[in-house]
Design a protein around this motif. Structure first.
Motif, PDB file in Angstrom:
ATOM      1  N   ARG A 182       1.918   0.702  -9.943  1.00  0.00           N
ATOM      2  CA  ARG A 182       2.177  -0.736 -10.078  1.00  0.00           C
ATOM      3  C   ARG A 182       3.650  -1.054  -9.862  1.00  0.00           C
ATOM      4  O   ARG A 182       4.001  -2.028  -9.181  1.00  0.00           O
ATOM      5  N   ASN A 183       4.539  -0.244 -10.444  1.00  0.00           N
ATOM      6  CA  ASN A 183       5.974  -0.505 -10.311  1.00  0.00           C
ATOM      7  C   ASN A 183       6.450  -0.382  -8.861  1.00  0.00           C
ATOM      8  O   ASN A 183       7.182  -1.240  -8.366  1.00  0.00           O
ATOM      9  N   PHE A 184       6.063   0.692  -8.177  1.00  0.00           N
ATOM     10  CA  PHE A 184       6.481   0.871  -6.791  1.00  0.00           C
ATOM     11  C   PHE A 184       5.881  -0.201  -5.898  1.00  0.00           C
ATOM     12  O   PHE A 184       6.546  -0.687  -4.986  1.00  0.00           O
ATOM     13  N   ALA A 185       4.621  -0.569  -6.132  1.00  0.00           N
ATOM     14  CA  ALA A 185       3.999  -1.620  -5.326  1.00  0.00           C
ATOM     15  C   ALA A 185       4.734  -2.950  -5.532  1.00  0.00           C
ATOM     16  O   ALA A 185       4.973  -3.687  -4.574  1.00  0.00           O
ATOM     17  N   PHE A 186       5.102  -3.247  -6.767  1.00  0.00           N
ATOM     18  CA  PHE A 186       5.845  -4.479  -7.049  1.00  0.00           C
ATOM     19  C   PHE A 186       7.199  -4.469  -6.346  1.00  0.00           C
ATOM     20  O   PHE A 186       7.575  -5.441  -5.673  1.00  0.00           O
TER      21      PHE A 186
ATOM     22  N   VAL B  24       0.833  -1.201   0.000  1.00  0.00           N
ATOM     23  CA  VAL B  24       0.000   0.000   0.000  1.00  0.00           C
ATOM     24  C   VAL B  24       0.871   1.255   0.000  1.00  0.00           C
ATOM     25  O   VAL B  24       0.631   2.195  -0.760  1.00  0.00           O
ATOM     26  N   GLY B  25       1.894   1.260   0.851  1.00  0.00           N
ATOM     27  CA  GLY B  25       2.787   2.417   0.901  1.00  0.00           C
ATOM     28  C   GLY B  25       3.531   2.615  -0.405  1.00  0.00           C
ATOM     29  O   GLY B  25       3.670   3.735  -0.896  1.00  0.00           O
ATOM     30  N   GLY B  26       4.008   1.523  -0.985  1.00  0.00           N
ATOM     31  CA  GLY B  26       4.711   1.612  -2.260  1.00  0.00           C
ATOM     32  C   GLY B  26       3.793   2.052  -3.382  1.00  0.00           C
ATOM     33  O   GLY B  26       4.170   2.852  -4.235  1.00  0.00           O
TER      34      GLY B  26
END
Length: 128
Positions: free
Chosen positions: A60-64, A4-6
């Motif tokens: 999407r990239n940061f969450a991944f 969630v934070g990412g």
């Protein structure tokens, strides 16, 4: 930080980068004056759509990245039973390899080394 934070960080990054990038549509010249191709309302809608797409991409990239890094760091720490510099280094290697996995083994190895080095530098700067 977690998914969630990412994701939230990536969403904010996408909005910022979307607002800063040049997405103005091309203009034509008619009788010496610049004439926009579309009305302002449609231009604004197109810019907002592109900003939204860029925001979702970064989200999407940061969450991944945060999901793989934090998940692998938890697993590594549980297996090793220690909390030292090697946990984020190994997790960085796993994350870098996961990011570059689609490009082949050479790119995955390069991503592993690069992200592990980045993890060491960040750990030294931020403190363990």
């Amino acid at each position: 930080m977690g998914l969630v934070g990412g994701g939230a960080m990536g969403l904010g990054m996408g909005v910022f980068l979307g607002a800063m990038s040049d997405m103005t549509p091309p203009v034509t010249v008619y009788k010496g004056k610049e004439v926009p191709i579309a009305p302002i309302k449609e231009q604004a809608r197109a810019v907002l759509r592109q900003t939204g797409e860029k925001s979702l991409y970064w989200c999407r990239n940061f969450a991944f990245i945060t999901g793989v890094f934090s998940g692998s760091e938890c697993i590594v720490e549980k297996i090793r039973g220690r909390n030292d510099i090697w946990n984020p280094t190994i997790s960085g290697c796993v994350t870098g390899a996961a990011i570059q996995a689609k490009q082949g083994p050479g790119a995955a190895a390069f991503g592993c080394v690069g992200f592990a080095a980045f993890s060491i530098v960040i750990d030294k700067i931020m403190g363990h």
